[in-house]
Design a protein around this motif. Structure first.
Motif, short mmCIF file in Angstrom:
data_model
loop_
_atom_site.label_atom_id
_atom_site.label_comp_id
_atom_site.label_asym_id
_atom_site.label_seq_id
_atom_site.Cartn_x
_atom_site.Cartn_y
_atom_site.Cartn_z
N TYR A 136 -33.32 40.85 2.29
CA TYR A 136 -34.10 39.91 1.47
C TYR A 136 -34.23 38.60 2.24
O TYR A 136 -33.48 38.31 3.17
CB TYR A 136 -33.40 39.66 0.13
N ASP A 137 -35.21 37.81 1.84
CA ASP A 137 -35.42 36.49 2.42
C ASP A 137 -34.77 35.46 1.49
O ASP A 137 -35.14 35.35 0.32
CB ASP A 137 -36.92 36.21 2.57
N VAL A 180 -35.79 34.26 -2.42
CA VAL A 180 -34.86 34.45 -3.53
C VAL A 180 -34.63 33.12 -4.24
O VAL A 180 -34.67 33.04 -5.47
CB VAL A 180 -33.53 35.06 -3.04
N THR A 192 -35.31 38.09 -8.94
CA THR A 192 -35.16 37.74 -7.52
C THR A 192 -35.22 38.96 -6.61
O THR A 192 -35.46 38.82 -5.41
CB THR A 192 -33.82 37.02 -7.26
N GLY A 193 -34.97 40.14 -7.17
CA GLY A 193 -34.94 41.34 -6.34
C GLY A 193 -33.58 41.57 -5.68
O GLY A 193 -33.41 42.55 -4.96
N LEU A 194 -32.64 40.67 -5.90
CA LEU A 194 -31.28 40.87 -5.38
C LEU A 194 -30.52 41.83 -6.26
O LEU A 194 -30.73 41.87 -7.47
CB LEU A 194 -30.51 39.55 -5.40
#
Length: 191
Positions: free
Chosen positions: A7-8, A12, A37-39
């Protein structure tokens, strides 16, 4: 060898910032932050130490943007009332206005992480110092009365600034905001 991040970090933080900004610390639930956030939870805890660390990192990112904008306007030479008016007029409410993330943090003192509150206080203090520097410039240029209390006026401008952000949340229009700024600037001018 450590695995590279999937991830960036800045992306995030931007996504977390928008969620915290809209919903506040308590309103942004961990599961929603993970999804937004996709985390995954493991990465969130590993990178930020949890929700509190993510909030503080997102606030730091916001403060970087915010303080840069204030510095860009309030350090223009010669310093004085023009800079003060320019920075106040730079505030735009828009149709999806959520206030100022820094001020939202200040008003949520009892629910945000203590480190975040301290960062917001420091940011507000820097903005107030920039106002005082411009008031000193205005004093030197004869734009404000010779007997002006620079410290008191700096605090007043910081209060006005914060109040304008809160007024935006309360439905104040841009025209009403502009009238408030016009009155404040007239009150500052030397008599």
């Amino acid at each position: 060898m450590a695995r590279p991040r999937g991830y960036d970090r800045d992306t995030v933080l931007d996504k977390a910032m928008s969620m915290f900004w809209r919903l506040g610390y308590e309103g942004a639930h961990l599961a929603a932050l993970v999804e937004h956030t996709g985390l995954n939870r493991f990465s969130l805890y590993k990178e930020f130490g949890g929700k509190a660390g993510l909030y503080e990192a997102a606030l730091d990112r916001f403060l970087g943007y915010l303080l840069s904008q204030y510095r860009d306007i309030l350090t223009v030479q010669p310093q004085g009332l023009e800079n003060i008016e320019a920075v106040l007029r730079s505030l735009q409410y828009g149709s999806e206005y959520y206030g100022c993330f820094m001020i939202n943090t200040l008003t949520q003192r009892d629910s945000v992480p203590p480190g975040a509150y301290d960062r917001a206080v420091a940011g507000a203090g820097e903005i107030e110092a920039l106002y005082r520097a411009n008031l000193a410039g205005a004093l030197a240029r004869g734009q404000i009365a010779a007997a002006s209390d620079i410290a008191g006026l700096g605090k007043m401008l910081q209060t006005l600034d914060q109040g304008l952000h809160i007024q935006g949340l309360a439905g104040t229009t841009d025209a009403q905001k502009d009238a408030i700024i016009t009155a404040a600037m007239a009150g500052l001018q030397a008599r």
